[in-house]
Each structure stands twice: as structure tokens, then as C-alpha cells.
Design an enzyme around this catalytic site. Sequence first.
Site, short mmCIF file in Angstrom:
data_model
loop_
_atom_site.label_atom_id
_atom_site.label_comp_id
_atom_site.label_asym_id
_atom_site.label_seq_id
_atom_site.Cartn_x
_atom_site.Cartn_y
_atom_site.Cartn_z
N TYR A 1 -18.56 88.59 -30.18
CA TYR A 1 -17.31 88.68 -29.44
C TYR A 1 -17.55 89.39 -28.11
O TYR A 1 -18.49 90.18 -27.97
CB TYR A 1 -16.26 89.49 -30.22
CG TYR A 1 -15.60 88.77 -31.36
CD1 TYR A 1 -14.37 88.13 -31.19
CD2 TYR A 1 -16.18 88.73 -32.62
CE1 TYR A 1 -13.75 87.49 -32.24
CE2 TYR A 1 -15.57 88.09 -33.68
CZ TYR A 1 -14.35 87.47 -33.48
OH TYR A 1 -13.73 86.82 -34.52
N ASP B 1 -7.06 86.49 -34.75
CA ASP B 1 -5.66 86.92 -34.81
C ASP B 1 -4.85 86.31 -33.68
O ASP B 1 -5.40 85.73 -32.73
CB ASP B 1 -5.57 88.44 -34.72
CG ASP B 1 -6.13 89.14 -35.96
OD1 ASP B 1 -6.14 88.51 -37.03
OD2 ASP B 1 -6.56 90.30 -35.85
#
Length: 288
Positions: free
Chosen positions: A125, A64
Amino acid sequence: MSDGVADGHVRVRLDLSYDGTHFSGWAKQAGGRRTVQGEIEDALRTVTRSGERTYELTVAGRTDAGVHARGQVAHVDLPAEVWDEHREKLLKRLAGRLPKDVRVWSAEEAPAGFDARFSAVWRRYAYRVTDNPGGVDPLLRGHVLWHDWPLDVDAMNEAARALLGEHDFAAYCKRREGATTIRTLQELSLVRGADGVVTATVRADAFCHNMVRSLIGALLFVGDGHRGPEWPGKVLAAGVRDSAVHVVRPHGLTLEEVGYPADELLAARNLEARNKRSLPGRAGCAAC
């Protein structure tokens, strides 16, 4: 199984990283917004002298706006003659053409069956946050979230354990039409470094939209004492979005690494990842 590469083309694996601060995410968008995909495709078109032709990238995980990547993976299918002509100098030419907040570190012919998205078996992540009363080190401000309440990392790790495994993560995802929210969360753990920065490691076979940032939002509520360690698990079991689960800001999040199986298993994984996925006792839903 066909790996989807057209005759006369070569599939090229790209390993890359970027600082997401000034990007509107990975994927190309209408309206001229700056994206990572757009910058790399433009650079490829320029350095291969391909005129108006665009070679479209497929990525392991679409990030994003504001999210960073250290170990992103993509692939692009190039005409064999273009690859043969440019392969030796492609990296250096891309380095001269790309803006300084995105780098391609490797461009290699991919093994048979490789698909950057569907062959991946996990994505890892890291989310970084500090509860230092003075705020974030100015040199880290673009990559670390400031949380202005003291955090109990042990309580956060206790809460995280209830979220591990295969579940429907609908309570922690922004739904997308036709996409499943069933995921296998393989690792969720937090460590406080010597500098006081708390790093959450989050690894799963795949992630649905806003999943990592929602999970971290829930754990922060536990860490600062607003909720007990059992609360994130209860939210997961309820299966619906809870207004108390905040999607934390994107700048603390970095895609660190993407994992793939051995070359001989790539094609099988590519096929498996496209199958419909469901939990026991539920109807299948289309793979994301």
C-alpha cells in the site's frame, strides 16, 4: 492439493483498479450500497448474458470505503463454456459496461493452485499526505491527506523501524472475531517527493482491519512532534489499542500491488496461508 475449482469451471485472474471515493468498500453489502465487488459482478453477469446467475469474486485484499486500488487482484470461477465464448472480448465488453471509476485491465486463465487471496505473499500500500500550509493540490485532493502540522520525515522513519518484522499488531488493528492480528510487516518507509507530498510505503504478508491507517496515524503523531520516535514501538509492545492512535482518513490510501510466488509454488502458498498462526510461546489462532 485441490485448488477449489469445480469441475467444468475455469479460474480467471482479474487485475483491476478503482477510485474508491464513491464506493462503500470492496465487499458487497446489504441495503444497496455501492461496492466494487458488486459493480464488477453485475458487469460480468451482464456481458456474459448469465441472467440471474452471479459469479462471485475472491479478492486479494478487501479495501474499506474510500480506499483506492491501482493493483488489486481478484479471481472468479466461470463455467468453461462461458469462458470459451467470451474470453476474447471480455475486457472490451467490461470496459463498456463498468462505471468509469473501476477498470479491469487483465482477465487471464489462472495457473493451477492460484487463489487471489490465499496465494498472495505480500500486499503493498501507499499512503500519501502533505503538510503544505496551503493545503492539498485540488487535483490530488481525493488521494492525499492534508496534515496541518509540519512533518519530520526522518523521525517518522526512525519510529517505523521498530515496527518491522512479525508481531501481534492488535494495538493497530480493529479486532474481528476468529481472525488473527499477527502479521509480518516487511516494509514501512516514508519519502518526501519534490512536490512536498510524503508517501509512506507499507508492505506486509497481509493486513488486519485498519492496520495501515492506524500505523500512519501513529507515525503522523511522531512526525509533528506530539510523540517521540519510540512511542509507536511501545504501543505495539503493549498489545492494546491506544486512544492516541488515530485511524487516518481513507482517501490517502491506495493498494498499489499484490505479490505472488512462482506458479509452481502457488498451491503450497495457498495451503500455508490457511494454517493457524501464532507467535512463539502463544497458542495458535485462526488465519484471517
